[in-house]
Each structure stands twice: as C-alpha cells, then as structure tokens.
Design a protein around this motif. Structure first.
Motif, PDB file in Angstrom:
ATOM      1  N   LEU A  30      -6.508  35.897  -5.810  1.00 58.94           N
ATOM      2  CA  LEU A  30      -7.152  37.250  -5.431  1.00 58.94           C
ATOM      3  C   LEU A  30      -8.460  37.231  -5.941  1.00 58.94           C
ATOM      4  N   PRO A  31      -8.871  36.841  -7.241  1.00 57.03           N
ATOM      5  CA  PRO A  31     -10.132  36.880  -7.610  1.00 57.03           C
ATOM      6  C   PRO A  31     -11.050  35.832  -6.812  1.00 57.03           C
ATOM      7  N   ALA A  32     -10.562  34.710  -6.427  1.00 50.66           N
ATOM      8  CA  ALA A  32     -11.388  33.609  -5.713  1.00 50.66           C
ATOM      9  C   ALA A  32     -11.485  34.149  -4.392  1.00 50.66           C
ATOM     10  N   TYR A  33     -10.605  34.883  -3.803  1.00 52.06           N
ATOM     11  CA  TYR A  33     -10.596  35.110  -2.218  1.00 52.06           C
ATOM     12  C   TYR A  33     -11.876  36.337  -2.264  1.00 52.06           C
ATOM     13  N   ARG A  34     -11.711  37.114  -3.449  1.00 50.17           N
ATOM     14  CA  ARG A  34     -12.646  38.258  -3.264  1.00 50.17           C
ATOM     15  C   ARG A  34     -14.077  37.503  -3.600  1.00 50.17           C
ATOM     16  N   LYS A  35     -14.213  36.793  -4.582  1.00 46.85           N
ATOM     17  CA  LYS A  35     -15.487  36.205  -4.772  1.00 46.85           C
ATOM     18  C   LYS A  35     -16.250  35.301  -3.881  1.00 46.85           C
ATOM     19  N   TYR A  36     -15.290  34.680  -2.665  1.00 45.04           N
ATOM     20  CA  TYR A  36     -15.985  33.915  -1.966  1.00 45.04           C
ATOM     21  C   TYR A  36     -15.796  34.620  -0.509  1.00 45.04           C
ATOM     22  N   GLY A  37     -15.583  35.627  -0.324  1.00 44.79           N
ATOM     23  CA  GLY A  37     -15.589  36.385   0.851  1.00 44.79           C
ATOM     24  C   GLY A  37     -14.505  36.175   1.947  1.00 44.79           C
ATOM     25  N   PHE A  38     -13.133  35.966   1.477  1.00 48.44           N
ATOM     26  CA  PHE A  38     -12.053  36.067   2.298  1.00 48.44           C
ATOM     27  C   PHE A  38     -11.486  37.324   2.008  1.00 48.44           C
ATOM     28  N   THR A  39     -10.745  37.800   3.210  1.00 47.32           N
ATOM     29  CA  THR A  39     -10.085  39.116   3.252  1.00 47.32           C
ATOM     30  C   THR A  39      -8.499  38.937   3.240  1.00 47.32           C
ATOM     31  N   VAL A  40      -8.096  39.476   2.241  1.00 51.35           N
ATOM     32  CA  VAL A  40      -6.459  39.628   2.057  1.00 51.35           C
ATOM     33  C   VAL A  40      -5.927  40.697   2.762  1.00 51.35           C
ATOM     34  N   ALA A  41      -5.265  40.501   3.946  1.00 45.12           N
ATOM     35  CA  ALA A  41      -4.847  41.626   4.814  1.00 45.12           C
ATOM     36  C   ALA A  41      -3.515  42.028   4.401  1.00 45.12           C
ATOM     37  N   GLY A  42      -2.796  41.586   3.629  1.00 47.87           N
ATOM     38  CA  GLY A  42      -1.614  42.223   3.179  1.00 47.87           C
ATOM     39  C   GLY A  42      -0.940  41.136   2.134  1.00 47.87           C
ATOM     40  N   GLY A 293     -15.685  27.623 -12.577  1.00 46.23           N
ATOM     41  CA  GLY A 293     -14.845  26.854 -13.131  1.00 46.23           C
ATOM     42  C   GLY A 293     -13.514  26.635 -12.566  1.00 46.23           C
ATOM     43  N   TRP A 294     -12.644  26.035 -13.169  1.00 47.04           N
ATOM     44  CA  TRP A 294     -11.007  25.903 -12.610  1.00 47.04           C
ATOM     45  C   TRP A 294     -10.626  27.082 -12.101  1.00 47.04           C
ATOM     46  N   PHE A 295     -10.502  28.088 -12.763  1.00 45.56           N
ATOM     47  CA  PHE A 295     -10.234  29.271 -12.659  1.00 45.56           C
ATOM     48  C   PHE A 295     -11.269  30.342 -12.397  1.00 45.56           C
ATOM     49  N   PRO A 296     -11.544  30.972 -11.295  1.00 45.73           N
ATOM     50  CA  PRO A 296     -10.719  31.225 -10.265  1.00 45.73           C
ATOM     51  C   PRO A 296     -11.404  30.094  -9.035  1.00 45.73           C
ATOM     52  N   ASP A 297     -12.483  29.795  -9.586  1.00 43.63           N
ATOM     53  CA  ASP A 297     -13.384  28.808  -8.328  1.00 43.63           C
ATOM     54  C   ASP A 297     -12.701  27.791  -7.373  1.00 43.63           C
ATOM     55  N   ALA A 298     -11.864  27.083  -8.026  1.00 42.24           N
ATOM     56  CA  ALA A 298     -11.107  26.059  -7.462  1.00 42.24           C
ATOM     57  C   ALA A 298     -10.425  26.593  -6.449  1.00 42.24           C
ATOM     58  N   PHE A 299      -9.663  27.724  -6.474  1.00 46.90           N
ATOM     59  CA  PHE A 299      -8.467  28.085  -5.656  1.00 46.90           C
ATOM     60  C   PHE A 299      -9.382  28.458  -4.410  1.00 46.90           C
ATOM     61  N   ALA A 300     -10.834  28.773  -4.126  1.00 47.55           N
ATOM     62  CA  ALA A 300     -11.366  28.934  -2.788  1.00 47.55           C
ATOM     63  C   ALA A 300     -11.204  27.810  -1.974  1.00 47.55           C
ATOM     64  N   GLY A 301     -11.526  26.476  -2.680  1.00 47.24           N
ATOM     65  CA  GLY A 301     -11.608  25.184  -2.046  1.00 47.24           C
ATOM     66  C   GLY A 301     -10.492  24.958  -1.098  1.00 47.24           C
ATOM     67  N   PRO A 302      -9.245  24.960  -1.456  1.00 50.48           N
ATOM     68  CA  PRO A 302      -8.090  24.543  -0.709  1.00 50.48           C
ATOM     69  C   PRO A 302      -7.919  25.425   0.638  1.00 50.48           C
ATOM     70  N   MET A 303      -8.222  26.805   0.403  1.00 52.01           N
ATOM     71  CA  MET A 303      -8.176  27.780   1.154  1.00 52.01           C
ATOM     72  C   MET A 303      -9.293  27.603   2.439  1.00 52.01           C
ATOM     73  N   ALA A 304     -10.468  27.200   1.871  1.00 51.52           N
ATOM     74  CA  ALA A 304     -11.849  27.056   2.755  1.00 51.52           C
ATOM     75  C   ALA A 304     -11.656  25.648   3.673  1.00 51.52           C
ATOM     76  N   ASN A 305     -11.003  24.787   2.991  1.00 51.83           N
ATOM     77  CA  ASN A 305     -10.694  23.522   3.713  1.00 51.83           C
ATOM     78  C   ASN A 305      -9.952  23.585   4.738  1.00 51.83           C
ATOM     79  N   LEU A 306      -8.628  24.177   4.465  1.00 48.45           N
ATOM     80  CA  LEU A 306      -7.602  24.639   5.367  1.00 48.45           C
ATOM     81  C   LEU A 306      -8.368  25.366   6.448  1.00 48.45           C
ATOM     82  N   GLN A 307      -8.851  26.389   6.308  1.00 50.49           N
ATOM     83  CA  GLN A 307      -9.537  27.039   7.568  1.00 50.49           C
ATOM     84  C   GLN A 307     -10.379  26.267   8.347  1.00 50.49           C
ATOM     85  N   ARG A 308     -11.222  25.789   7.559  1.00 48.91           N
ATOM     86  CA  ARG A 308     -12.281  24.700   8.189  1.00 48.91           C
ATOM     87  C   ARG A 308     -11.629  23.721   9.045  1.00 48.91           C
ATOM     88  N   PHE A 309     -10.689  23.026   8.839  1.00 49.19           N
ATOM     89  CA  PHE A 309      -9.923  22.144   9.261  1.00 49.19           C
ATOM     90  C   PHE A 309      -9.077  22.844  10.454  1.00 49.19           C
TER      91      PHE A 309
END
Length: 352
Positions: A30-42, A293-309
């Motif tokens: 949740l911290p990574a998604y908020r920081k990088y602009g993803f919306t958590v719908a539920g 850093g590893w937390f939370p920034d690294a957690f945005a990467g897999p989601m960004a790569n997944l959505q971009r793919f």
C-alpha cells in the motif's frame, strides 16, 4: 554513468484489488502503490475485520465480502495470501486476468508447477513478487553490470549476520521449510537476475536452539563454473548488538566491484538506508544515489512491469511465472542438497 532508477510506470495505470491484507500489504504494497500513483480499488481477506481496519486506515472505500465478489472487479489482482492458497485463488479469477502473486510461488516445486499450469490453463498474465530485483540498488547494480563497469563477474557473496524478528511472521510456525524458501529466495532470485541460471547448488540450512522455526540459518554455493564463485552465508540470530551485524551483497568482476548494504534488514522493519558503492580497479569507492529503498519502493516495480507488459509497453515480464518457476526450481535443488549426506572424512589413510 550508473543511474539508479525505478521501473517506469504504465501510461494508464489500472486499479488494483488486493487479496490478502497482512503485514506485507500494510508495510510495503500500500505505501508503494500510493507513492507511485496506483489506485487500490478494494480489499479482500478471509479475516474481514482486518480488511476493514486496513481499508479505514488507508481510505480505501471497498472491502469485498467474498473472494468471488473481489474476482468480479475490473482490476489487476495482487494476491498477498499465504502461498498454499495461491492455486485455489487463481482458479477463482477470470480467464485472462492480470495477476501479481506474493512470493514464494508455493512452498515447494510441486506447488509452483501447479500454479504455473493453472496460469497456463486460464491464460493468466501472471508474475511473482520477487521484488528485490526491482529495488533501486539492484536496478542500479544491474545497470552497472550491463554497462560492463564490473567486467566479467568473478564473485557474488550475500552475507547476513543479524536479528530477524520472526514473530512478525506467525504463518511460518508450522512450515517445514522456512529460511531458503521464504527469505534467501530473494537472494537466489536476484543472483539469477544478474548472473543467469546456475548449473547446480550446494546448501545446508539449520535451525536454532532459541527458535521454534524449522530453519533460520543457511550456507549455500551456486555452480557457475570455474570462474564465478557465488555464495550465501545467512544467520538470522546474531542478537549481540548492532556493531557486528551485517547485511551485504558483494559483486566483483575483472574491472570493478560493487557493495550493497541491505539496510532494511538491520533493525527490521524500521531498517536503515540501503546503500550501493562502486569501485573500478585502481580507483576509489563512490556511493551511488538511490532515491529510494527496498521497502517500499521495490514493490512498485513488479506491479509497474506487470501492467506495462499486459498493455504491450514492456517486451519482457521479468518475474513472469515461467521465470519465477526457475527460482523455485533452484530453491528445490537447494533443499535436495540439504538432505544429501556430506562426504565422510576418512578415519585412516590408504593401505600401502
């Protein structure tokens, strides 16, 4: 110049539905998604009270009443449930869904294989959250290696000598496999990302008299032939003050070297700043600015790569379930080695 970087964001980020609301979701997703602009719908969790409390703390308006209700959402699914539940959850998701699975990919290779087959059968665009390779320090290291700054790799060493608060992970209490599949798997995956797949592995994992967990200390060596030595020395029980605690990732080549400090692991989960230092032969060590850093920034990467793919913006999904299965295969080989007897020491010399 080596540039630390974050994975680029998708042009049009899709909303995310979280399945599971444990500590890793609260502290990292949740911290990574908020920081990088993803919306958590539920959110959905079998423990509804926990999901409601987390939704309230983060201003998330929807808590789903059932897994089926969550699966009906038009979203990307982030599955942060225990690994033994992954296959059943995947079976509930719509065909062709886009999914991020918390690591590990099951608890053993049999589970990983079933998960991979489920994803194949349902046409899922699925990745596993091996997020260390997406951390700013690892992305910068990979950049340096790709640029040839280190030359041909000859040394990779992961050294941990620290205290891990295992009480924060109560779901591990009944597992017969703990350290390698739940912790050192990060390093095995990161080494694969840097150096490719090894030909084999030697490993020993140990428990500790002051721990009720199956295993919490590991020694391992990966077979990359006669030139590259890759080793892990992991001790989660050095509870004797900060002075000699260590969490480092060392990479050396014929031209240069890199030292990473995994700051998160020192006084986890508060941690210390991550660090990356580079030196070229004959030169001085220089720090690389990381910007995260590893937390939370690294957690945005897999989601960004997944959505971009999924959107066709990235040609490669780095931790696709097909690649993640190879990390699980390496872990399985490590456990097979752990069960194999060591060579006995002769008690007498040869007969003359």
């Amino acid at each position: 110049m080596v540039e630390a970087r974050h994975w680029p964001m998708p042009a049009t980020p899709r909303p995310i539905v979280m399945v599971g609301t444990g500590g890793i979701v609260r502290d990292a997703h949740l911290p990574a998604y908020r920081k990088y602009g993803f919306t958590v719908a539920g959110l959905y969790d079998t423990d509804r009270d926990r999901a409601v409390a987390l939704a309230g703390a983060w201003g998330i308006g929807t808590v789903f009443g059932s897994l089926g209700e969550a699966a009906a959402a038009d979203a990307v699914f982030d599955i942060a449930a225990p690994p033994g539940a992954h296959d059943a959850i995947l079976a509930t998701l719509p065909r062709g869904a886009t999914v991020l699975l918390q690591k590990p990919m099951g608890l053993d290779l049999a589970m990983a294989t079933a998960i991979r087959q489920r994803c194949r059968d349902r046409g899922l665009i699925a990745a596993v959250n091996f997020q260390l390779r997406y951390s700013p320090m690892m992305l910068a290291l990979a950049n340096a290696v790709a640029q040839g700054r280190l030359g041909d790799l000859v040394e990779i060493e992961v050294h941990l000598n620290l205290v891990t608060p295992w009480h924060l992970f109560p779901h591990l209490k009944n597992d017969t496999r703990v350290e390698m599949v739940s912790h050192s798997i990060h390093y095995l995956d990161a080494i694969r990302a840097i150096a490719g797949d090894p030909a084999g592995v030697f490993a020993r994992s140990f428990g500790h008299p002051q721990s009720k967990l199956a295993d919490t200390r590991t020694t391992a060596m990966l077979d990359y032939g006669d030139t590259l030595r890759a080793t892990l020395s992991i001790n989660h029980h050095h509870d004797f003050g900060r002075r000699f605690q260590d969490a480092s990732f060392r990479v050396e080549g014929t031209r240069g070297a890199a030292m990473l400090k995994l700051g998160l692991l020192l006084d986890y989960p508060a941690g210390e700043p991550d660090e990356l230092w580079l030196a070229e032969r004959g030169g001085d060590w220089a720090p690389v600015p990381l910007g995260g850093g590893w937390f939370p920034d690294a957690f945005a990467g897999p989601m960004a790569n997944l959505q971009r793919f999924a959107a066709g913006e990235d040609a490669v999904l780095a931790t696709h379930v097909e690649d993640a299965w190879k990390t699980m295969a390496l872990v399985e080989a490590a456990y097979a080695s752990n069960r194999a007897p060591m060579a006995p020491i002769p008690t007498e010399g040869p007969t003359l």
